[in-house]
Scaffold this motif. Structure first.
Motif, PDB file in Angstrom:
ATOM      1  N   ALA A   7     -16.136  36.858   4.063  1.00 10.12           N
ATOM      2  CA  ALA A   7     -15.321  37.975   3.376  1.00 10.12           C
ATOM      3  C   ALA A   7     -15.552  39.410   4.048  1.00 10.12           C
ATOM      4  O   ALA A   7     -14.530  40.181   3.849  1.00 10.12           O
ATOM      5  CB  ALA A   7     -15.921  38.170   1.982  1.00 10.12           C
ATOM      6  N   ARG A   8     -16.312  39.335   5.100  1.00  9.45           N
ATOM      7  CA  ARG A   8     -16.627  40.477   5.988  1.00  9.45           C
ATOM      8  C   ARG A   8     -15.632  40.399   7.075  1.00  9.45           C
ATOM      9  O   ARG A   8     -15.607  41.617   7.922  1.00  9.45           O
ATOM     10  CB  ARG A   8     -17.978  40.601   6.556  1.00  9.45           C
ATOM     11  N   GLY A   9     -14.849  39.316   7.264  1.00 10.22           N
ATOM     12  CA  GLY A   9     -13.942  39.296   8.497  1.00 10.22           C
ATOM     13  C   GLY A   9     -14.815  38.919   9.662  1.00 10.22           C
ATOM     14  O   GLY A   9     -14.396  39.301  10.779  1.00 10.22           O
ATOM     15  N   CYS A  10     -15.768  37.921   9.552  1.00 13.56           N
ATOM     16  CA  CYS A  10     -16.433  37.474  10.529  1.00 13.56           C
ATOM     17  C   CYS A  10     -16.670  36.040  10.552  1.00 13.56           C
ATOM     18  O   CYS A  10     -16.692  35.308   9.544  1.00 13.56           O
ATOM     19  CB  CYS A  10     -17.869  38.156  10.763  1.00 13.56           C
ATOM     20  N   ILE A  11     -16.810  35.572  11.742  1.00 12.61           N
ATOM     21  CA  ILE A  11     -16.999  34.089  11.997  1.00 12.61           C
ATOM     22  C   ILE A  11     -18.673  33.902  11.570  1.00 12.61           C
ATOM     23  O   ILE A  11     -19.543  34.885  12.063  1.00 12.61           O
ATOM     24  CB  ILE A  11     -17.106  33.475  13.414  1.00 12.61           C
ATOM     25  N   SER A  12     -19.316  33.084  10.885  1.00 13.76           N
ATOM     26  CA  SER A  12     -20.395  33.039  10.475  1.00 13.76           C
ATOM     27  C   SER A  12     -21.181  32.492  11.807  1.00 13.76           C
ATOM     28  O   SER A  12     -21.001  31.369  11.894  1.00 13.76           O
ATOM     29  CB  SER A  12     -20.845  32.290   9.247  1.00 13.76           C
ATOM     30  N   LEU A  13     -21.927  33.332  12.407  1.00 11.17           N
ATOM     31  CA  LEU A  13     -22.926  32.887  13.481  1.00 11.17           C
ATOM     32  C   LEU A  13     -24.130  32.146  13.156  1.00 11.17           C
ATOM     33  O   LEU A  13     -24.782  32.950  12.479  1.00 11.17           O
ATOM     34  CB  LEU A  13     -22.804  33.855  14.542  1.00 11.17           C
ATOM     35  N   SER A  14     -24.682  31.117  13.757  1.00 10.58           N
ATOM     36  CA  SER A  14     -25.824  30.767  13.365  1.00 10.58           C
ATOM     37  C   SER A  14     -26.019  29.358  14.391  1.00 10.58           C
ATOM     38  O   SER A  14     -25.189  28.831  14.912  1.00 10.58           O
ATOM     39  CB  SER A  14     -25.859  30.208  11.915  1.00 10.58           C
ATOM     40  N   LEU A  15     -27.249  29.493  14.820  1.00  7.32           N
ATOM     41  CA  LEU A  15     -27.797  28.473  15.557  1.00  7.32           C
ATOM     42  C   LEU A  15     -27.682  27.055  14.776  1.00  7.32           C
ATOM     43  O   LEU A  15     -27.422  25.834  15.488  1.00  7.32           O
ATOM     44  CB  LEU A  15     -29.428  28.690  15.997  1.00  7.32           C
ATOM     45  N   TRP A  31     -18.858  28.824  18.164  1.00  5.98           N
ATOM     46  CA  TRP A  31     -18.425  29.111  19.309  1.00  5.98           C
ATOM     47  C   TRP A  31     -16.940  28.385  19.440  1.00  5.98           C
ATOM     48  O   TRP A  31     -15.837  28.980  19.856  1.00  5.98           O
ATOM     49  CB  TRP A  31     -19.020  28.628  20.628  1.00  5.98           C
ATOM     50  N   MET A  32     -16.941  27.158  18.857  1.00  2.00           N
ATOM     51  CA  MET A  32     -15.546  26.216  18.793  1.00  2.00           C
ATOM     52  C   MET A  32     -14.591  27.046  18.149  1.00  2.00           C
ATOM     53  O   MET A  32     -13.495  27.112  18.231  1.00  2.00           O
ATOM     54  CB  MET A  32     -15.981  24.861  18.376  1.00  2.00           C
ATOM     55  N   GLN A  33     -15.244  27.410  16.768  1.00  2.00           N
ATOM     56  CA  GLN A  33     -14.321  28.194  15.888  1.00  2.00           C
ATOM     57  C   GLN A  33     -13.508  29.473  16.462  1.00  2.00           C
ATOM     58  O   GLN A  33     -12.372  29.664  16.407  1.00  2.00           O
ATOM     59  CB  GLN A  33     -14.966  28.554  14.724  1.00  2.00           C
ATOM     60  N   ARG A  34     -14.511  30.279  17.464  1.00  2.00           N
ATOM     61  CA  ARG A  34     -14.020  31.354  17.962  1.00  2.00           C
ATOM     62  C   ARG A  34     -12.974  31.018  19.128  1.00  2.00           C
ATOM     63  O   ARG A  34     -11.773  31.569  19.132  1.00  2.00           O
ATOM     64  CB  ARG A  34     -14.836  31.988  18.879  1.00  2.00           C
ATOM     65  N   GLN A  35     -13.011  29.787  19.876  1.00  2.00           N
ATOM     66  CA  GLN A  35     -12.151  29.299  20.765  1.00  2.00           C
ATOM     67  C   GLN A  35     -10.723  29.048  20.173  1.00  2.00           C
ATOM     68  O   GLN A  35      -9.438  29.133  20.570  1.00  2.00           O
ATOM     69  CB  GLN A  35     -12.592  28.192  21.533  1.00  2.00           C
ATOM     70  N   LEU A  36     -10.794  28.180  18.874  1.00  2.00           N
ATOM     71  CA  LEU A  36      -9.502  27.857  18.187  1.00  2.00           C
ATOM     72  C   LEU A  36      -8.665  29.107  17.736  1.00  2.00           C
ATOM     73  O   LEU A  36      -7.664  28.938  17.591  1.00  2.00           O
ATOM     74  CB  LEU A  36     -10.218  26.885  17.162  1.00  2.00           C
ATOM     75  N   LEU A  37      -9.500  30.003  17.079  1.00  2.93           N
ATOM     76  CA  LEU A  37      -8.702  31.035  16.544  1.00  2.93           C
ATOM     77  C   LEU A  37      -7.940  31.737  17.528  1.00  2.93           C
ATOM     78  O   LEU A  37      -6.930  32.383  17.640  1.00  2.93           O
ATOM     79  CB  LEU A  37      -9.715  32.071  15.824  1.00  2.93           C
ATOM     80  N   LEU A  38      -8.785  32.247  18.848  1.00  2.00           N
ATOM     81  CA  LEU A  38      -8.195  32.630  20.106  1.00  2.00           C
ATOM     82  C   LEU A  38      -6.900  31.926  20.407  1.00  2.00           C
ATOM     83  O   LEU A  38      -5.894  32.779  20.839  1.00  2.00           O
ATOM     84  CB  LEU A  38      -9.213  32.953  21.191  1.00  2.00           C
ATOM     85  N   ALA A  39      -7.063  30.714  20.276  1.00  2.00           N
ATOM     86  CA  ALA A  39      -5.733  29.916  20.807  1.00  2.00           C
ATOM     87  C   ALA A  39      -4.798  30.183  19.895  1.00  2.00           C
ATOM     88  O   ALA A  39      -3.553  29.794  20.347  1.00  2.00           O
ATOM     89  CB  ALA A  39      -6.315  28.163  21.064  1.00  2.00           C
ATOM     90  N   GLU A  40      -5.081  30.602  18.644  1.00  2.00           N
ATOM     91  CA  GLU A  40      -3.804  30.635  17.697  1.00  2.00           C
ATOM     92  C   GLU A  40      -3.202  31.993  17.668  1.00  2.00           C
ATOM     93  O   GLU A  40      -2.535  32.318  16.956  1.00  2.00           O
ATOM     94  CB  GLU A  40      -4.301  30.189  16.363  1.00  2.00           C
ATOM     95  N   GLY A  41      -3.870  32.812  18.645  1.00  3.27           N
ATOM     96  CA  GLY A  41      -3.376  34.303  18.700  1.00  3.27           C
ATOM     97  C   GLY A  41      -4.492  35.314  17.743  1.00  3.27           C
ATOM     98  O   GLY A  41      -3.941  36.359  17.708  1.00  3.27           O
ATOM     99  N   ILE A  42      -5.395  34.592  17.291  1.00  2.00           N
ATOM    100  CA  ILE A  42      -6.207  35.605  16.600  1.00  2.00           C
ATOM    101  C   ILE A  42      -7.261  36.325  17.300  1.00  2.00           C
ATOM    102  O   ILE A  42      -8.173  35.658  17.628  1.00  2.00           O
ATOM    103  CB  ILE A  42      -6.714  34.879  15.292  1.00  2.00           C
ATOM    104  N   PRO A  43      -7.299  37.736  17.351  1.00  2.00           N
ATOM    105  CA  PRO A  43      -8.199  38.091  18.094  1.00  2.00           C
ATOM    106  C   PRO A  43      -9.785  37.816  17.578  1.00  2.00           C
ATOM    107  O   PRO A  43      -9.704  38.352  16.249  1.00  2.00           O
ATOM    108  CB  PRO A  43      -7.520  39.739  18.444  1.00  2.00           C
ATOM    109  N   VAL A  44     -10.687  37.767  18.130  1.00  2.00           N
ATOM    110  CA  VAL A  44     -12.090  37.561  17.911  1.00  2.00           C
ATOM    111  C   VAL A  44     -12.959  38.349  18.838  1.00  2.00           C
ATOM    112  O   VAL A  44     -12.816  37.906  19.996  1.00  2.00           O
ATOM    113  CB  VAL A  44     -12.588  36.196  17.725  1.00  2.00           C
TER     114      VAL A  44
END
Length: 112
Positions: free
Chosen positions: A64-72, A79-92
């Protein structure tokens, strides 16, 4: 599934499947969509149980904060989520922040 009724995970996955490319939804939004108010964390766990790769667009769901939930504990899926979103044109950005308001999906109102 019991008696033909989809279980929680299946309901989450079906709802997530409605989020179109280039749009985002929150864990809480998906919980509300399936009638599980207050179960945002459980939505996250249901998405973690998806076998990868998956046809379900799990990467479009953020906190809800507009973030990918980063966690080990995510074992690289953040990291995969970030790449997939970038590929869809969503800046992260590097910290996993994204412009949620700009890309937030609004489901159509339920038919009456």
């Amino acid at each position: 599934m019991v008696d033909g009724t989809p279980g929680f995970d299946q309901r989450v996955w079906a709802a997530v499947g409605l989020v179109p490319a280039g749009r985002l939804a929150t864990y809480g939004q998906i919980a509300e969509l399936i009638g599980a108010y207050g179960c945002a964390r459980q939505v996250g766990w249901a998405l973690r149980r998806l076998p990868l790769p998956s046809e379900v667009p799990w990467h479009r769901i953020v906190n809800a904060r507009g973030c990918i939930s980063l966690s080990l504990a995510r074992e690289g899926s953040d990291w995969m989520q970030r790449q997939l979103l970038l590929a869809e044109g969503i800046p992260v950005d590097e910290q996993g922040r994204l412009p949620l308001r700009r890309y937030l999906w609004r489901p159509p109102p339920p038919a009456v």
